[in-house]
Design a protein around this motif. Structure first.
Motif, PDB file in Angstrom:
ATOM      1  N   TYR B 244       0.858  -1.194   0.000  1.00  0.00           N
ATOM      2  CA  TYR B 244       0.000   0.000   0.000  1.00  0.00           C
ATOM      3  C   TYR B 244       0.884   1.230   0.000  1.00  0.00           C
ATOM      4  O   TYR B 244       1.955   1.219   0.610  1.00  0.00           O
ATOM      5  N   LEU B 248      -2.993   0.321  -4.648  1.00  0.00           N
ATOM      6  CA  LEU B 248      -4.243   1.078  -4.831  1.00  0.00           C
ATOM      7  C   LEU B 248      -4.136   1.983  -6.071  1.00  0.00           C
ATOM      8  O   LEU B 248      -5.072   2.081  -6.867  1.00  0.00           O
ATOM      9  N   GLY B 251      -4.442  -0.087  -8.993  1.00  0.00           N
ATOM     10  CA  GLY B 251      -5.844  -0.487  -9.134  1.00  0.00           C
ATOM     11  C   GLY B 251      -6.671   0.598  -9.816  1.00  0.00           C
ATOM     12  O   GLY B 251      -7.495   0.316 -10.686  1.00  0.00           O
ATOM     13  N   ALA B 261     -10.464   2.024  -4.377  1.00  0.00           N
ATOM     14  CA  ALA B 261      -9.062   2.418  -4.175  1.00  0.00           C
ATOM     15  C   ALA B 261      -8.945   3.942  -4.077  1.00  0.00           C
ATOM     16  O   ALA B 261      -8.239   4.474  -3.206  1.00  0.00           O
TER      17      ALA B 261
END
Lengths: 263, 552
Positions: B244, B248, B251, B261
């Motif tokens: 992370y 995200l 995504g 996200a």
């Protein structure tokens, strides 16, 4: 006593060697780089044992240049300098072993602690470990660095750096103590202590040579005042004699009157 | 102009100053060189990136394929960009806020601390944005073309360029405070600092050797796929699921739960960003004022001092000065301590390749070449042998020490460090079985002679034109010319000696006997080293006294 001197000195003034002064400067001249002008010219100066001599002059007069030549900090072209009979050029190591020096810009090894710096200087002057502690304690009484002596010099204020320089210059108790503008940056308490220490040092038969703008201090502690102007030694004054002849006049008034804005 | 505008303008001018000659004219040559070098760096990176995308997206794992691999590539790429941005952000906050020299002046002016703080933060953000655009746009463009992305991807790419610097700055803001206190803590703990430097170099070299091993694997097998077997792909998948916010961002771009996200990222920016702002603001004045106070005393211990001889006293002075100045300590100790590792890794990678390539085992010759090269290249530390004394170099002239002792102590100290490094390097080579003890001795003597030559040369060159610091607490950086010359000397010596010894070995081995070839080469190299040593010794001592006392 067979002190090492340059051949020129032996030839010209060999009689004087039997009873030499702690400092003899003869016909000293110095130019910086390729400058056609002399920074100091034809300086003659004698310092006897057990006296305090003040060097006076305005900014750029040549006081620091003279001191730097005496200490071997700067090379010079003409004349010669004898310290306790040793020629600073011919026998620099022996000559330099006779004095302690506090430069004007207080350079030190900033990555050392105050204590390490003093021991560094003591090692250079081969001061026995057995006497160092006592001397450092005595110097601490005067200059009051306290526990800061164990800190890195890089963390010191200007005044503290000056104190450690003063202590380093005295750790070997030199016969000649040379100081360039020693009163700058010190608080009044330490200034007073320094002046008292200079007097006590003279009483031990040692010689103090210092430059200063502080005419009041010079009047209070010096035996002689030497005035330098535009690179030349223009006057030498017996301070006590001056006081006796001019009880109503301060040294500052005298200089301002005599040299106008030159000092 | 408002105070905020004036402060921003000041930062921009300082940024531009980087490209100016002596602060006046724009250094076009420097600017063009920087642009070309950056473009070159980006191009090389993109070329490698393109090859990587083409190969990696063909790998399949348990039925999944193209989309998963794209997601993994982008997640890792964005995580790396974020990582470097965070490091740069932490350093920027430390340099521009916590340890900024200008704050000592600005804090006394009638400017609100909030304005001061905001101007600094905005300046750092703009710098981060510039860096992000420089790297993210070309990466996204190349990735989009290769994986045939839609218009949505292009539009979201622009959004990502804005989000990345915000994210990295928020995380950097949180890390900047502990980093600042860590720096203050370690500032006077010099041994710890040197150890950390050493560990960092070892770590960096481990990564470097891993890359070399990959290259070696590529050279030997000719394919990249062997690196990505099923075990490694599984590992990458697990890693990506935890990376992370890189996963995200990836995504959002690849429409893999994009809205979810985006919401998480915006919530993170909103909540954590506000927290970071107030945290930094709270510590801003405290840190700035704290650094103006004198540092904590860590030298409280009273210890017994013993008398030392003159040379030992002077060498101890060199040691203390180097150890307690991070830049010098890094060059002297950390680098030289890691040379054995560098030589060993390079040797282990190249020895087998050379044997395969020319059919001769040239371990001694190769070790000779590598040891000389690494040791001479790391000798750049002696380029400040005179200058680093600062104004005290002049004061040393007023002490009862001869010029020879001063120079000798500096040369001896540098030589001791260098010799220790050579000794351990040779020892490692002997223990690893690459060379015999006798060969090790020959290499030690030759490298030591050449190392001394470099030290003599650099010391005299520094004495000829010393660069003393003008203020307190200043470190003198090596003169670029001297360092370039040392590097040149190191490369030239190692190449000439390496070439000579290899040539003699190969030529004579094929014409006469192997032993004869080795002996001839060894004698030639030792003689050559002696000649270089003699010349540099002459260079150091010719007119030394005059130069020493004339230096003003």
């Amino acid at each position: 006593m067979n002190r090492g001197v340059s051949p020129s000195y032996k030839r010209k003034d060999s009689i004087r060697m039997k009873n030499h002064n702690i400092l003899s400067v003869r016909n000293l001249s110095k130019k910086y780089g390729k400058s056609p002008n002399y920074a100091i010219q034809d300086i003659n100066l004698e310092c006897e044992r057990g006296e305090i001599v003040g060097l006076l002059g305005r900014n750029g007069a040549g006081k620091s240049t003279l001191i730097k030549c005496i200490t071997g900090y700067l090379a010079f072209e003409e004349g010669y300098i004898l310290i306790d009979g040793y020629d600073i050029k011919a026998e620099p190591v022996k000559a330099k072993a006779c004095f302690g020096y506090v430069p004007d810009n207080r350079p030190t090894f900033e990555k050392m602690t105050g204590m390490e710096y003093i021991h560094f200087i003591a090692d250079i002057f081969k001061v026995p470990a057995s006497v160092r502690e006592e001397r450092i304690a005595e110097l601490q009484e005067t200059f009051e660095l306290g526990d800061s002596i164990y800190n890195l010099i890089s963390s010191y204020s200007q005044g503290m750096t000056q104190k450690v320089c003063l202590m380093g210059s005295l750790i070997h108790m030199p016969d000649l103590w040379i100081l360039d503008e020693p009163l700058n940056g010190l608080d009044p308490q330490v200034t007073k202590s320094l002046r008292e220490y200079m007097k006590k040092y003279r009483e031990k038969g040692k010689t103090v040579l210092f430059s200063s703008h502080n005419l009041d201090a010079v009047q209070k502690i010096c035996d002689r005042a030497v005035i330098i102007n535009a690179g030349r030694l223009v006057e030498t004054l017996d301070v006590q004699n001056f006081k006796d002849l001019n009880p109503e006049m301060s040294l500052e008034e005298f200089f301002l009157d005599r040299y106008g804005d030159k000092i | 102009m408002s105070a905020f505008g004036v402060l921003l303008k000041k930062q921009f001018q300082e940024w531009l100053y980087f490209f100016k000659k002596r602060g006046k004219k724009l250094d076009w040559l420097g600017l063009i060189t920087s642009v070309i070098l950056t473009a070159l760096l980006v191009t090389v990176f993109l070329l490698v990136f393109i090859t990587f995308i083409r190969t990696y997206t063909k790998v399949s794992y348990q039925g999944d394929g193209f989309l998963e691999r794209q997601h993994e590539i982008l997640t890792i790429t964005y995580s790396l960009i974020l990582f470097f941005n965070i490091i740069s952000g932490v350093r920027s906050i430390e340099n521009n806020i916590s340890s900024a020299v200008d704050l000592e002046v600005l804090i006394g002016l009638p400017i609100g601390s909030q304005t001061l703080f905001l101007s600094k933060i905005v300046g750092i953000f703009l710098n981060q944005l510039f860096n992000s655009l420089l790297f993210i746009l070309p990466i996204n463009l190349v990735f989009g073309i290769l994986t045939e992305q839609s218009l949505y991807y292009i539009l979201v790419s622009l959004l990502i360029c804005l989000i990345v610097p915000v994210l990295s700055l928020i995380i950097a803001a949180f890390l900047a405070i502990p980093y600042h206190y860590f720096l203050r803590f370690i500032k006077s703990r010099f041994v710890l600092l040197t150890s950390l430097f050493t560990i960092l170099i070892v770590g960096a070299f481990m990564v470097y050797s891993w890359i070399l091993k990959v290259i070696q694997g590529l050279l030997e097998t000719g394919v990249i796929k062997f690196i990505f077997d099923m075990k490694r792909i599984r590992l990458i998948k697990t890693l990506v699921s935890y990376l992370y916010p890189g996963n995200l961002l990836s995504g959002i771009l690849l429409r893999k739960n994009a809205w979810g996200a985006l919401l998480i990222i915006l919530a993170f920016i909103g909540i954590v960003g506000t927290g970071a702002y107030f945290l930094i603001k709270k510590f801003f004045l405290r840190i700035t004022q704290g650094k103006l106070e004198s540092s904590r005393n860590v030298f409280k211990r009273k210890r017994k001092y013993r008398e030392k001889g003159l040379i030992l006293t002077l060498m101890n002075k060199e040691f203390v000065n180097v150890l307690r100045t991070p830049n010098y300590s890094f060059q002297y100790f950390a680098v030289t301590l890691t040379v054995p590792l560098m030589v060993y890794t390079t040797m282990s990678l190249t020895a087998s390749l050379i044997t395969k390539a020319i059919g001769l085992q040239l371990d001694f010759e190769l070790a000779f070449f590598i040891i000389i090269m690494f040791n001479l290249l790391t000798n750049t530390f002696c380029a400040t042998n005179i200058s680093r004394d600062g104004r005290m170099f002049q004061v040393l002239k007023t002490l009862p020490i001869g010029h020879r002792e001063i120079i000798l102590s500096k040369v001896l100290f540098s030589a001791l460090v260098s010799f220790a490094s050579i000794f351990f390097t040779v020892l490692v080579m002997i223990v690893a079985g690459y060379i015999t003890v006798f060969e090790g001795l020959i290499i030690f003597i030759t490298t030591a002679l050449l190392s001394l030559s470099v030290i003599f040369f650099a010391t005299r060159k520094d004495l000829n034109r010393p660069r003393f610091p003008t203020g307190r607490n200043q470190e003198i950086k090596e003169e670029t010319g001297t360092v370039s010359l040392i590097v040149f000397m190191g490369l030239l010596s190692s190449l000439v000696i390496g070439a000579l010894i290899l040539f003699a070995r190969i030529l004579v081995t094929f014409r006469r006997s192997e032993a004869f070839g080795t002996h001839l080469a060894t004698v030639s190299v030792v003689l050559l080293s002696l000649l270089i040593f003699g010349l540099s010794l002459f260079y150091l001592f010719f007119g030394l006294k005059k130069k020493y006392y004339e230096t003003e």
